[in-house]
Write a protein that holds these residues in place. Structure first.
Motif, short mmCIF file in Angstrom:
data_model
loop_
_atom_site.label_atom_id
_atom_site.label_comp_id
_atom_site.label_asym_id
_atom_site.label_seq_id
_atom_site.Cartn_x
_atom_site.Cartn_y
_atom_site.Cartn_z
N THR A 1 13.43 33.48 4.33
CA THR A 1 14.68 33.27 3.58
C THR A 1 14.87 31.81 3.16
OG1 THR A 1 15.86 33.01 5.67
CG2 THR A 1 15.88 35.20 4.67
N ALA A 2 14.00 30.93 3.58
CA ALA A 2 14.13 29.52 3.20
C ALA A 2 13.86 29.37 1.70
CB ALA A 2 13.15 28.66 3.99
N THR A 3 14.51 28.38 1.11
CA THR A 3 14.36 28.11 -0.32
C THR A 3 13.32 27.00 -0.54
OG1 THR A 3 16.03 26.39 -0.29
CG2 THR A 3 16.79 28.66 -0.67
N LEU A 4 12.99 26.79 -1.81
CA LEU A 4 12.09 25.68 -2.15
C LEU A 4 12.70 24.34 -1.71
CD1 LEU A 4 9.53 24.63 -3.58
CD2 LEU A 4 10.89 24.55 -5.70
N ALA A 5 14.02 24.20 -1.86
CA ALA A 5 14.67 22.95 -1.42
C ALA A 5 14.48 22.77 0.09
CB ALA A 5 16.16 22.98 -1.78
N ASP A 6 14.56 23.87 0.84
CA ASP A 6 14.31 23.78 2.29
C ASP A 6 12.88 23.32 2.57
OD1 ASP A 6 16.89 24.77 2.95
OD2 ASP A 6 16.19 26.85 2.83
N VAL A 7 11.93 23.88 1.84
CA VAL A 7 10.52 23.51 2.01
C VAL A 7 10.33 22.01 1.75
CG1 VAL A 7 8.27 23.70 0.86
CG2 VAL A 7 9.53 25.78 1.54
N GLU A 8 10.95 21.53 0.67
CA GLU A 8 10.77 20.12 0.33
C GLU A 8 11.43 19.22 1.37
OE1 GLU A 8 10.12 20.88 -4.45
OE2 GLU A 8 11.98 19.88 -3.82
N PRO B 1 0.83 -1.20 0.00
CA PRO B 1 0.00 0.00 0.00
C PRO B 1 0.87 1.26 0.00
CG PRO B 1 -0.17 -1.15 2.10
CD PRO B 1 0.71 -1.98 1.21
N SER B 2 0.42 2.30 -0.72
CA SER B 2 1.23 3.52 -0.77
C SER B 2 1.14 4.26 0.56
CB SER B 2 0.73 4.42 -1.90
OG SER B 2 -0.61 4.76 -1.70
N ARG B 3 2.26 4.80 0.97
CA ARG B 3 2.31 5.69 2.14
C ARG B 3 3.04 6.92 1.64
NH1 ARG B 3 -0.59 4.45 6.63
NH2 ARG B 3 1.07 4.96 8.09
N ARG B 4 2.35 7.69 0.83
CA ARG B 4 3.04 8.75 0.10
C ARG B 4 2.11 9.94 -0.03
NH1 ARG B 4 3.84 6.02 -4.36
NH2 ARG B 4 5.80 5.17 -3.61
N LEU B 5 2.71 11.14 0.11
CA LEU B 5 1.98 12.38 -0.15
C LEU B 5 2.59 13.06 -1.36
CD1 LEU B 5 1.79 13.91 3.45
CD2 LEU B 5 0.13 12.38 2.33
N LEU B 6 1.74 13.67 -2.16
CA LEU B 6 2.22 14.56 -3.22
C LEU B 6 2.30 15.97 -2.64
CD1 LEU B 6 2.88 15.05 -6.24
CD2 LEU B 6 0.44 15.61 -6.53
N LEU B 7 3.48 16.58 -2.75
CA LEU B 7 3.68 17.97 -2.34
C LEU B 7 3.71 18.83 -3.59
CD1 LEU B 7 4.43 20.23 -0.30
CD2 LEU B 7 6.83 19.58 -0.68
N CYS C 1 -0.68 7.86 -4.42
CA CYS C 1 -0.53 8.75 -3.26
C CYS C 1 -1.77 8.67 -2.38
CB CYS C 1 -0.31 10.20 -3.70
SG CYS C 1 1.27 10.46 -4.53
N ASP C 2 -1.57 9.00 -1.10
CA ASP C 2 -2.66 8.95 -0.12
C ASP C 2 -3.25 10.33 0.15
OD1 ASP C 2 -2.40 6.09 0.71
OD2 ASP C 2 -0.39 6.79 1.20
N GLY C 3 -2.56 11.37 -0.27
CA GLY C 3 -3.05 12.72 -0.02
C GLY C 3 -2.15 13.73 -0.72
N ILE C 4 -2.60 14.98 -0.70
CA ILE C 4 -1.90 16.05 -1.41
C ILE C 4 -1.74 17.25 -0.48
CG2 ILE C 4 -2.01 17.67 -3.35
CD1 ILE C 4 -3.74 15.58 -4.83
N VAL C 5 -0.50 17.72 -0.36
CA VAL C 5 -0.21 18.98 0.34
C VAL C 5 0.10 19.99 -0.75
CG1 VAL C 5 1.34 20.18 1.92
CG2 VAL C 5 0.70 17.79 2.36
N ILE C 6 -0.63 21.11 -0.76
CA ILE C 6 -0.47 22.05 -1.87
C ILE C 6 -0.41 23.49 -1.39
CG2 ILE C 6 -2.99 22.06 -2.31
CD1 ILE C 6 -2.23 22.42 -5.34
N ASN C 7 0.60 24.19 -1.91
CA ASN C 7 0.60 25.64 -1.87
C ASN C 7 0.44 26.08 -3.33
OD1 ASN C 7 1.03 28.36 -1.86
ND2 ASN C 7 2.79 28.30 -0.48
N ALA D 1 7.66 15.46 -4.56
CA ALA D 1 7.55 16.91 -4.66
C ALA D 1 7.51 17.36 -6.12
CB ALA D 1 8.72 17.58 -3.95
N VAL D 2 6.63 18.30 -6.40
CA VAL D 2 6.59 18.93 -7.71
C VAL D 2 6.39 20.43 -7.52
CG1 VAL D 2 4.10 18.52 -8.01
CG2 VAL D 2 5.50 18.96 -10.01
N GLN D 3 7.15 21.21 -8.27
CA GLN D 3 6.89 22.66 -8.37
C GLN D 3 6.88 22.97 -9.85
OE1 GLN D 3 8.98 25.37 -9.62
NE2 GLN D 3 7.30 26.78 -9.22
N SER D 4 5.91 23.79 -10.25
CA SER D 4 5.91 24.22 -11.64
C SER D 4 5.28 25.60 -11.76
CB SER D 4 5.16 23.24 -12.53
OG SER D 4 5.21 23.67 -13.89
#
Ligand code: CA2
Length: 151
Positions: free
Chosen positions: A28-35, A3-9, A71-77, A51-54
């Motif tokens: 001052t944090a970067t996208l890499a820090d966020v991920e 079973p997947s235990r994964r979130l899409l960010l 995936c089991d869920g999605i975290v999105i900004n 993680a995906v950013q576009s």
């Protein structure tokens, strides 16, 4: 099958600029820090992050659609698409995964055009104005929803 235990960010347009401009608003944090923050928050609970950013709406939609498979869920900004995109909202609603909406800044204390979110009522978790630490909060709260934990 395992079973997947994964979130899409998902991070939307312009969030690749984090840490380069507007530190008074976004820190001052970067996208890499966020991920990394999201990945560590997920790993401590036995979950992975994809993680995906576009800066292209269609790329975000394709990633959201693909999440249905594993995936089991999605975290999105969603970035600025928060305030404009019925299309993004329909994609999130269409995949029927639990969604956490994150905003680094406190959008409710900013310009009026940032007060409305097309995503808000398809999300089960909302984290607003906690800076980049809000991604860890969102991951933890979304995993609690997915695993049925109650406080
Ligand atoms: O506070 C948030 O996380 C936002 O989603 C960020 C979006 C904004 O349009 C939303 O209203 C609130 C903007 C993302 C752009 O991020 C930048 C970061 C550094 C420099 C320039 C833009």
């Amino acid at each position: 099958m395992t079973p997947s235990r994964r979130l899409l960010l998902v991070n939307g347009p312009n969030l690749n600029l984090l840490g380069t401009r507007e530190p008074d608003v976004y820190g001052t944090a970067t996208l890499a820090d966020v991920e990394r923050i999201a990945t560590e928050a997920a790993a401590s609970r036995g979950f992975e992050i994809r993680a995906v950013q576009s800066n292209h709406e269609g790329v975000l939609l394709d990633a959201i659609h693909a999440a249905r498979e594993d995936c089991d869920g999605i975290v999105i900004n969603p970035g600025g698409l928060t305030h404009t995109s019925v299309v993004l909202r329909d994609a999130l609603s269409g995949v029927a995964l639990p969604v956490a909406e994150v905003h680094i800044s406190d959008v409710l204390k900013r310009e009026p055009f940032r007060h409305h979110s097309y995503v808000a009522d398809v999300a089960v978790v909302h984290v607003i104005g906690e800076g980049v630490a809000g991604y860890a909060t969102a991951v933890g709260r979304l995993i609690a929803v997915i695993t049925g934990q109650t406080d």
